[in-house]
Structures are given as C-alpha cells and as structure tokens.
Design a protein around this motif. Structure first.
Motif, mmCIF file in Angstrom:
data_model
loop_
_atom_site.group_PDB
_atom_site.id
_atom_site.type_symbol
_atom_site.label_atom_id
_atom_site.label_comp_id
_atom_site.label_asym_id
_atom_site.label_seq_id
_atom_site.Cartn_x
_atom_site.Cartn_y
_atom_site.Cartn_z
ATOM 1 N N ARG A 1 0.816 -1.225 0.000
ATOM 2 C CA ARG A 1 0.000 0.000 0.000
ATOM 3 C C ARG A 1 0.848 1.272 0.000
ATOM 4 N N GLY A 2 1.824 1.330 -0.866
ATOM 5 C CA GLY A 2 2.634 2.539 -0.996
ATOM 6 C C GLY A 2 3.727 2.685 0.052
ATOM 7 N N GLU A 3 3.822 1.719 0.948
ATOM 8 C CA GLU A 3 4.886 1.753 1.955
ATOM 9 C C GLU A 3 5.986 0.772 1.540
ATOM 10 N N THR A 4 7.213 1.099 1.886
ATOM 11 C CA THR A 4 8.342 0.225 1.560
ATOM 12 C C THR A 4 9.205 0.004 2.802
ATOM 13 N N VAL A 5 9.561 -1.229 3.017
ATOM 14 C CA VAL A 5 10.478 -1.565 4.117
ATOM 15 C C VAL A 5 11.633 -2.359 3.521
ATOM 16 N N THR A 6 12.853 -1.964 3.816
ATOM 17 C CA THR A 6 14.002 -2.754 3.366
ATOM 18 C C THR A 6 14.736 -3.311 4.587
ATOM 19 N N VAL A 7 15.183 -4.545 4.419
ATOM 20 C CA VAL A 7 15.964 -5.204 5.467
ATOM 21 C C VAL A 7 17.308 -5.558 4.861
ATOM 22 N N SER A 8 18.374 -5.016 5.417
ATOM 23 C CA SER A 8 19.724 -5.273 4.908
ATOM 24 C C SER A 8 20.526 -5.996 5.973
ATOM 25 N N ASP A 9 21.069 -7.145 5.589
ATOM 26 C CA ASP A 9 21.831 -7.961 6.535
ATOM 27 C C ASP A 9 23.268 -8.058 6.035
ATOM 28 N N GLU A 10 24.196 -7.746 6.921
ATOM 29 C CA GLU A 10 25.605 -7.748 6.499
ATOM 30 C C GLU A 10 26.089 -9.173 6.262
ATOM 31 N N LEU A 11 26.836 -9.364 5.178
ATOM 32 C CA LEU A 11 27.372 -10.676 4.831
ATOM 33 C C LEU A 11 28.886 -10.679 5.018
ATOM 34 N N GLY A 12 29.450 -11.854 4.959
ATOM 35 C CA GLY A 12 30.908 -11.941 5.022
ATOM 36 C C GLY A 12 31.389 -12.371 6.388
ATOM 37 N N ALA A 13 32.706 -12.303 6.564
ATOM 38 C CA ALA A 13 33.318 -12.757 7.800
ATOM 39 C C ALA A 13 33.126 -11.705 8.889
ATOM 40 N N VAL A 14 31.924 -11.663 9.425
ATOM 41 C CA VAL A 14 31.603 -10.665 10.443
ATOM 42 C C VAL A 14 31.900 -11.257 11.811
ATOM 43 N N THR A 15 32.754 -10.597 12.584
ATOM 44 C CA THR A 15 33.159 -11.160 13.870
ATOM 45 C C THR A 15 32.624 -10.347 15.037
ATOM 46 N N TYR A 16 31.637 -9.520 14.749
ATOM 47 C CA TYR A 16 31.056 -8.722 15.830
ATOM 48 C C TYR A 16 29.539 -8.862 15.787
ATOM 49 N N LEU A 17 28.931 -8.644 16.932
ATOM 50 C CA LEU A 17 27.468 -8.727 17.000
ATOM 51 C C LEU A 17 26.849 -7.570 16.244
#
Lengths: 187, 84
Positions: free
Chosen positions: B42-58
């Motif tokens: 309904r005209g609203e947009t939500v984006t979810v971005s998740d970091e990839l790769g060798a992430v060693t932090y919370l």
C-alpha cells in the motif's frame, strides 16, 4: 576553492537525514540518480562472501574467501563464451592477477547539490547468476563441432539487479531525476 | 552468525504485517556486502539489509522504513520485544 565544488560521500542514513534537514528550509529539492553498469572484475568470485559464492556452488568451488576458485564441472561463461573445463582456474584469489569470472554490477549514485557542494550516496548492486544447461558450442571451438554434435553444457549468465533494489524511497518533495552521466563543471 | 536478532525473524515479522517481498539483491555499500530485501505494501516500503561476510562482531540487520508512523511503531515494538 572559490567555486566550492567539493563532493562529499555520505552513508544512506546521512544522505536521507541531510535531505530531511534541507526540506525544513526548502519546499523542493532535486536529487539525481545515476545508474552505470560495470564489468571490470571488481567482484571476482574469489572475493565474494560465502553466502553469495554459494549461488555459484554448482559450477565452482574454493577453500575459502580469497582462495583460488576452480571449476567443479565444465561450464561456459555467457559474456565471454569461454569454456572452463573441470578443475580449471576460474578466479585467482589474493595476490593473483585480475581476470577470471566476476559478477558485473550496477553502480547507483544518488546526489544533490546545494551551494555548489555535492552530497552523494553510492552503492553497488551485483548482478545475479543464472545457471542453465544448454546445447552450446564454446567460443573458439566452433570448427570442431558439427551441428548435430553440439554438446550439452552448463552456461553461466548474469541477470541485472531488480529495479526496486536500486531505488531509494524519498519524500515527494524530493524530485528524483534520472541522469545518464555526470560531466565536470564548465570552467 | 553473530546477531542479536536474526534477519530471518525480522523478515518474517514484516511479512506478518502484510508486506510482500518485491526484490532481493546483493549490495555493496561502505565496503561491506549486504543482502538486501525490499518489501512493499500500500505505498509503503520496508528494506531489510543484513551484512554478509566474515563478520566477527554482533550486529543487527538494518531496517529502513518509508511509510506511516503506525508501521514504524509496529516494527519498533517488535524490535523492543526482542531486545536481549
């Protein structure tokens, strides 16, 4: 310095927040969106994080990120028509020469200019791999094959990213103009 | 994967709010790889971005909302209810 033609890089949050601040003092703002496709080897398979490399897992294997990538099965890369035999090096990792298979990408640049200074937010959206089994003659091998002997082989193609994933949703007071390229300011 | 709140949980919550997945892409921004999912309703947009790769932090997924305050409040309430 008198012309004040500095360009500042922003994160997405900074870019949107800067626009919000501007909208408090201006009714409308013009932002430009520039989309340029690149295929310069920047995102070679050896350098992709594991979750992305898994998309190529049917065709290629590697020991880890930045390790050499080798073909798991014979396949043709569609753009170059090159055949990679099983075990052939597909992409060299750290310290290697550039080249080999890499994901093309679209560079997306949002920018606006105020008082001569430009503020921009830039990101790259990678093309998605598509792997299909096709009857295909590898490039440079054509004379070897007659029409009825065309082999069945895996072909790696790339699909451009979805338009929606390259869009930054901005308020209606921000007029977004799509532009083809940015030229240097006139002297 | 070191996360306070997995992106999969956030994505499923956004779909429960009636949003449909319209695009997915791998994006490189600030020298980091992100898995970006775009949801619309309904005209609203939500984006979810998740970091990839060798992430060693919370870290948490980055959620961007272009929509009504009501939607922002619903997502914020969900995130607060899952705080460690």
């Amino acid at each position: 310095m008198g012309l004040g033609l500095t360009t500042y890089d922003c994160t997405e949050t900074q870019f949107v927040e800067n626009l919000r601040k501007l909208l408090e003092v201006r009714p409308h703002i013009i932002a430009n969106r520039l989309l340029v496709n690149h295929d310069d080897g920047r995102y070679g398979l050896a350098y992709l994080p594991d979750p992305i490399f898994e998309k190529y897992g049917r065709l290629a294997k590697r020991d880890g990120s930045r390790s050499p990538v080798r073909a798991a099965i014979p396949f043709i890369e569609d753009r170059t028509g090159r055949l990679y035999e099983s075990g052939a090096t597909v992409c060299i990792g750290r310290g290697g020469r550039p080249g080999g298979v890499s994901a093309p990408y679209t560079r997306v640049e949002y920018s606006f200019t105020i008082w001569g200074d430009t503020y921009r937010y830039v990101f790259d959206a990678l093309f998605e791999p598509e792997i299909r089994l096709e009857k295909r003659v590898p490039r440079f091998h054509a004379p070897k094959y007659r029409a009825k002997e065309v082999p069945l082989v895996h072909v790696l193609r790339f699909r451009p990213p979805d338009e929606e994933s390259m869009k930054l949703d901005l308020p209606s007071a921000v007029l977004t103009f799509d532009v083809r390229r940015r030229l240097s300011p006139l002297p | 994967m070191l996360t306070y709140l997995p992106a999969s949980k956030v994505r499923s919550q956004i779909q429960d709010l009636g949003f449909q997945l319209v695009a997915e892409a791998t994006v490189v921004s600030d020298g980091k790889f992100w898995s970006k999912s775009v949801y619309a309703s309904r005209g609203e947009t939500v984006t979810v971005s998740d970091e990839l790769g060798a992430v060693t932090y919370l870290r948490d997924p980055v959620i961007t909302v272009f929509g009504r305050m009501q939607t922002v409040d619903k997502i914020a309430a969900f995130l607060e209810s899952h705080q460690p």
